[in-house]
Write a protein that holds these residues in place. Structure first.
Motif, mmCIF file in Angstrom:
data_model
loop_
_atom_site.group_PDB
_atom_site.id
_atom_site.type_symbol
_atom_site.label_atom_id
_atom_site.label_comp_id
_atom_site.label_asym_id
_atom_site.label_seq_id
_atom_site.Cartn_x
_atom_site.Cartn_y
_atom_site.Cartn_z
ATOM 1 N N LEU A 148 0.829 -1.201 0.000
ATOM 2 C CA LEU A 148 0.000 0.000 0.000
ATOM 3 C C LEU A 148 0.867 1.256 0.000
ATOM 4 O O LEU A 148 0.628 2.199 -0.764
ATOM 5 N N PHE A 162 -5.674 -1.911 -5.773
ATOM 6 C CA PHE A 162 -5.224 -0.692 -5.093
ATOM 7 C C PHE A 162 -4.700 0.328 -6.108
ATOM 8 O O PHE A 162 -4.943 1.531 -5.976
ATOM 9 N N ASP A 187 -7.774 2.662 -0.362
ATOM 10 C CA ASP A 187 -7.053 1.382 -0.500
ATOM 11 C C ASP A 187 -6.990 0.641 0.823
ATOM 12 O O ASP A 187 -7.160 -0.589 0.879
#
Length: 414
Positions: free
Chosen positions: A196, A303, A320
């Motif tokens: 992420l 994402f 996300d």
């Protein structure tokens, strides 16, 4: 294109902050693995001559290797008197240097033999009978369903028969480390957080500086840049998963002090008694890393698609993170449910892949039984490819570059 991919990879992921986070997460992961050993293993009581750790490995030399009647009788001859002496719970519970005991206490002697030798040896020895009964029943079911004209059920039971036929555990070996290793999920969270952190800036950093508009005047801008970013993210995901998968194994091996038992079949671990694959533990370690990579890659592509539409890093991070949390929570809550489809459509199941490989489950497709782990892998790959296609379609073309080339050609002709 190769130079562009290399440039995007180094620009996005070869940063000091990324290296700091990677090192920090790696250290946290190793501490967590070490805590698993000290919190749950009874062999983490030191190396004193009467500790369980020392006694276990002293006995291990006598019982490891091929399971024979002689070893079983010898083990029972050691265990049964202890079980009889403690059956009425009147034996002394005092601990100390009792010369007639291995660990200093008769109850402790019984417990270590029961937990680490008798129960595993019994499971190993009886597994051949269990698998033979399953294979026999599946063969009978296949014949029955064939007579009834139920082709799908016949095919499913044929797969079960071929899977369980001939299964056996012929050797005894240490398997506790692999039991905890196969049920370890903490590093999955670290991998997703690291991905992420790296993915969010893939598109946002250029949009915040309006560099994305400038890139549209370059021949390598537009869809070429988007394609390079997708490949760079894929390489990053593969690198991160391989790193943490390797770190997990090394961490468990160092904490537990051994890699003994790597040649045992996967179903030697009791949680995998109905395993959907026939492979050794070391083979499953590799298989788990591969499926884990596919699951993280699919989630990362999702994402990346979400972060593609925003110019501020905070919004895609929240979106996300919310998507990741939703997949994790639903994946954890659905892991023990009987609805196979809920596991298949959630890519997080590929990260905690024991829920797929630990149980023989099927879905039907065109009259053929497809095992759940295979269906989950195919579904994840298809979703990832669809997301990539969507990103390429939605990415801007470098029209400005084309218009500039046309003007240049016009001027040259004049």
């Amino acid at each position: 294109m190769t130079r562009l991919i290399r440039y995007e990879f180094y620009k996005l992921f070869c940063k000091r902050s990324m290296l700091v986070v990677l090192i920090l997460f790696s250290v946290i992961n190793l501490f967590k693995i070490n805590d698993e050993f000290h919190s749950y293993s009874y062999l983490a009581d030191g190396n004193d001559s009467r500790s369980w750790n020392s006694v276990y490995w002293q006995l291990y030399e006598n019982y490891s290797g091929e399971i024979t009647a002689e070893k079983i009788n010898h083990l029972l001859g050691l265990y049964q008197p202890l079980a009889d002496a403690t059956a009425d719970m009147t034996a002394s519970t005092a601990t100390g240097n009792n010369p007639n005991t291995m660990t200093g206490n008769i109850y402790s002697d019984r417990n270590i033999l029961e937990k680490y030798y008798v129960q595993p040896m019994e499971y190993f020895y009886n597994y051949r009978t269990y698998s033979s009964e399953v294979a026999k029943k599946a063969k009978e079911n296949a014949a029955f369903y064939k007579e009834q004209g139920q082709i799908y059920e016949m095919r499913k039971n044929s797969v079960i028969y071929n899977l369980y036929s001939g299964r056996s555990i012929s050797a005894f070996a240490y398997q506790e480390m692999y039991n905890y290793y196969l049920n370890y999920d903490f590093s999955n969270i670290l991998v997703l957080l690291l991905c992420l952190y790296g993915i969010i800036s893939t598109f946002v950093c250029e949009k915040e500086t309006q560099m994305d508009m400038l890139l549209l005047t370059n021949p390598n801008g537009g869809k070429k840049t988007t394609s390079a970013k997708i490949v760079a993210v894929t390489l990053f995901v593969i690198s991160v998963v391989i790193w943490f998968s390797t770190l997990d194994y090394i961490g468990f091996a160092l904490s537990f002090g051994t890699t003994q038992g790597y040649n045992l079949p996967l179903y030697a671990i009791s949680n995998f008694s109905t395993a959907a694959v026939n492979c050794n533990l070391w083979q499953y370690v590799i298989l788990s890393a591969v499926t884990r990579t596919i699951g993280v890659w699919t989630m990362s592509m999702v994402f990346l698609l979400i972060s593609m539409f925003w110019r501020n890093a905070l919004i895609p991070f929240v979106a996300d993170f919310g998507a990741a949390l939703c997949l994790i929570v639903t994946g954890a809550s659905q892991s023990h449910l009987s609805n196979v489809w809920l596991k298949i459509i959630n890519p997080y199941s590929l990260l905690t892949n024991r829920v797929l490989f630990g149980k023989t489950e099927f879905i039907g497709f065109a009259g053929y039984p497809i095992q759940s782990f295979l269906a989950a892998i195919i579904f994840a790959v298809v979703v990832g490819l669809i997301v990539i296609t969507a990103m390429l379609i939605l990415s801007k073309r470098n029209y400005h570059c084309r218009d500039r080339r046309i003007k240049c050609l016009d001027l040259c002709t004049k």
